[in-house]
Design a protein around this motif. Structure first.
Motif, PDB file in Angstrom:
ATOM      1  N   ARG A  16       0.865  -1.184   0.000  1.00 45.98           N
ATOM      2  CA  ARG A  16       0.000   0.000   0.000  1.00 45.98           C
ATOM      3  C   ARG A  16       0.899   1.230   0.000  1.00 45.98           C
ATOM      4  N   LEU A  17       0.726   2.100  -0.998  1.00 41.22           N
ATOM      5  CA  LEU A  17       1.542   3.294  -1.142  1.00 41.22           C
ATOM      6  C   LEU A  17       0.654   4.440  -1.587  1.00 41.22           C
ATOM      7  N   ARG A  18       0.680   5.524  -0.843  1.00 41.67           N
ATOM      8  CA  ARG A  18      -0.159   6.687  -1.157  1.00 41.67           C
ATOM      9  C   ARG A  18      -1.631   6.310  -1.298  1.00 41.67           C
ATOM     10  N   GLY A  19      -2.071   5.373  -0.505  1.00 45.26           N
ATOM     11  CA  GLY A  19      -3.468   4.973  -0.519  1.00 45.26           C
ATOM     12  C   GLY A  19      -3.857   4.044  -1.657  1.00 45.26           C
ATOM     13  N   LYS A  20      -2.875   3.516  -2.387  1.00 43.82           N
ATOM     14  CA  LYS A  20      -3.155   2.606  -3.501  1.00 43.82           C
ATOM     15  C   LYS A  20      -2.347   1.333  -3.337  1.00 43.82           C
ATOM     16  N   ASP A  21      -2.920   0.229  -3.798  1.00 48.70           N
ATOM     17  CA  ASP A  21      -2.171  -1.022  -3.828  1.00 48.70           C
ATOM     18  C   ASP A  21      -1.288  -1.005  -5.059  1.00 48.70           C
ATOM     19  N   VAL A  22      -0.001  -1.231  -4.875  1.00 42.94           N
ATOM     20  CA  VAL A  22       0.949  -1.193  -5.989  1.00 42.94           C
ATOM     21  C   VAL A  22       1.857  -2.416  -5.946  1.00 42.94           C
ATOM     22  N   ILE A  23       2.443  -2.703  -7.080  1.00 39.71           N
ATOM     23  CA  ILE A  23       3.479  -3.726  -7.185  1.00 39.71           C
ATOM     24  C   ILE A  23       4.704  -3.024  -7.735  1.00 39.71           C
ATOM     25  N   LEU A  24       5.809  -3.142  -7.038  1.00 36.49           N
ATOM     26  CA  LEU A  24       7.024  -2.470  -7.453  1.00 36.49           C
ATOM     27  C   LEU A  24       7.616  -3.117  -8.702  1.00 36.49           C
ATOM     28  N   ASN A  46       4.999   2.844 -25.767  1.00 38.92           N
ATOM     29  CA  ASN A  46       3.568   2.591 -25.979  1.00 38.92           C
ATOM     30  C   ASN A  46       2.731   3.123 -24.816  1.00 38.92           C
ATOM     31  N   PRO A  47       2.808   4.403 -24.533  1.00 36.23           N
ATOM     32  CA  PRO A  47       2.103   4.918 -23.344  1.00 36.23           C
ATOM     33  C   PRO A  47       0.594   4.719 -23.384  1.00 36.23           C
ATOM     34  N   ARG A  48       0.009   4.645 -24.559  1.00 34.42           N
ATOM     35  CA  ARG A  48      -1.448   4.464 -24.646  1.00 34.42           C
ATOM     36  C   ARG A  48      -1.879   3.052 -24.268  1.00 34.42           C
ATOM     37  N   LYS A  49      -0.961   2.110 -24.253  1.00 33.06           N
ATOM     38  CA  LYS A  49      -1.294   0.732 -23.886  1.00 33.06           C
ATOM     39  C   LYS A  49      -1.306   0.523 -22.373  1.00 33.06           C
ATOM     40  N   PHE A  50      -0.836   1.517 -21.636  1.00 29.38           N
ATOM     41  CA  PHE A  50      -0.763   1.397 -20.182  1.00 29.38           C
ATOM     42  C   PHE A  50      -1.675   2.439 -19.560  1.00 29.38           C
ATOM     43  N   PRO A  51      -2.463   2.055 -18.561  1.00 28.47           N
ATOM     44  CA  PRO A  51      -3.312   3.048 -17.897  1.00 28.47           C
ATOM     45  C   PRO A  51      -2.442   4.099 -17.210  1.00 28.47           C
ATOM     46  N   LYS A  52      -2.976   5.299 -17.070  1.00 23.45           N
ATOM     47  CA  LYS A  52      -2.209   6.371 -16.430  1.00 23.45           C
ATOM     48  C   LYS A  52      -1.762   5.984 -15.037  1.00 23.45           C
ATOM     49  N   SER A  53      -2.526   5.165 -14.380  1.00 25.66           N
ATOM     50  CA  SER A  53      -2.162   4.750 -13.020  1.00 25.66           C
ATOM     51  C   SER A  53      -1.118   3.633 -12.999  1.00 25.66           C
ATOM     52  N   TYR A  54      -0.681   3.176 -14.173  1.00 20.64           N
ATOM     53  CA  TYR A  54       0.293   2.075 -14.219  1.00 20.64           C
ATOM     54  C   TYR A  54       1.631   2.472 -13.605  1.00 20.64           C
ATOM     55  N   VAL A  55       2.056   3.683 -13.906  1.00 19.44           N
ATOM     56  CA  VAL A  55       3.342   4.151 -13.410  1.00 19.44           C
ATOM     57  C   VAL A  55       3.102   5.191 -12.334  1.00 19.44           C
ATOM     58  N   LEU A  56       3.671   4.954 -11.182  1.00 20.13           N
ATOM     59  CA  LEU A  56       3.559   5.889 -10.077  1.00 20.13           C
ATOM     60  C   LEU A  56       4.963   6.428  -9.816  1.00 20.13           C
ATOM     61  N   ALA A  57       5.189   7.650 -10.216  1.00 20.41           N
ATOM     62  CA  ALA A  57       6.521   8.248 -10.055  1.00 20.41           C
ATOM     63  C   ALA A  57       6.715   8.685  -8.610  1.00 20.41           C
ATOM     64  N   MET A  58       7.865   8.430  -8.109  1.00 23.75           N
ATOM     65  CA  MET A  58       8.182   8.836  -6.757  1.00 23.75           C
ATOM     66  C   MET A  58       8.675  10.278  -6.761  1.00 23.75           C
ATOM     67  N   GLN A  59       8.175  11.074  -5.844  1.00 26.09           N
ATOM     68  CA  GLN A  59       8.630  12.452  -5.713  1.00 26.09           C
ATOM     69  C   GLN A  59       9.842  12.481  -4.801  1.00 26.09           C
ATOM     70  N   ARG A  60      10.781  13.332  -5.133  1.00 24.19           N
ATOM     71  CA  ARG A  60      11.987  13.452  -4.296  1.00 24.19           C
ATOM     72  C   ARG A  60      11.933  14.694  -3.478  1.00 24.19           C
TER      73      ARG A  60
END
Length: 60
Positions: A16-24, A46-60
């Protein structure tokens, strides 16, 4: 033959990260038997093949 990944195979790999279930990324590549750079390249090419929520960028 299809390589279907079952829920049971990934349920213990999610966190659980930022209120979402994620897989690293290292868990995703282990499930698919590929390298991290291959996943990153696929998302980049192929960004259109992946949902916007697929990649969760970490803020520094």
């Amino acid at each position: 033959m299809s390589n279907i990944i079952k829920f049971e195979d990934i349920s213990d790999k999610s966190i659980r990260l930022r209120g979402k279930d994620v897989i690293l990324d290292f868990e995703v590549v282990a499930l698919h038997g590929i390298q991290t750079k291959e996943v990153n390249q696929a998302v980049k090419n192929n960004p259109r093949k992946f949902p916007k929520s697929y990649v969760l960028a970490m803020q520094r």
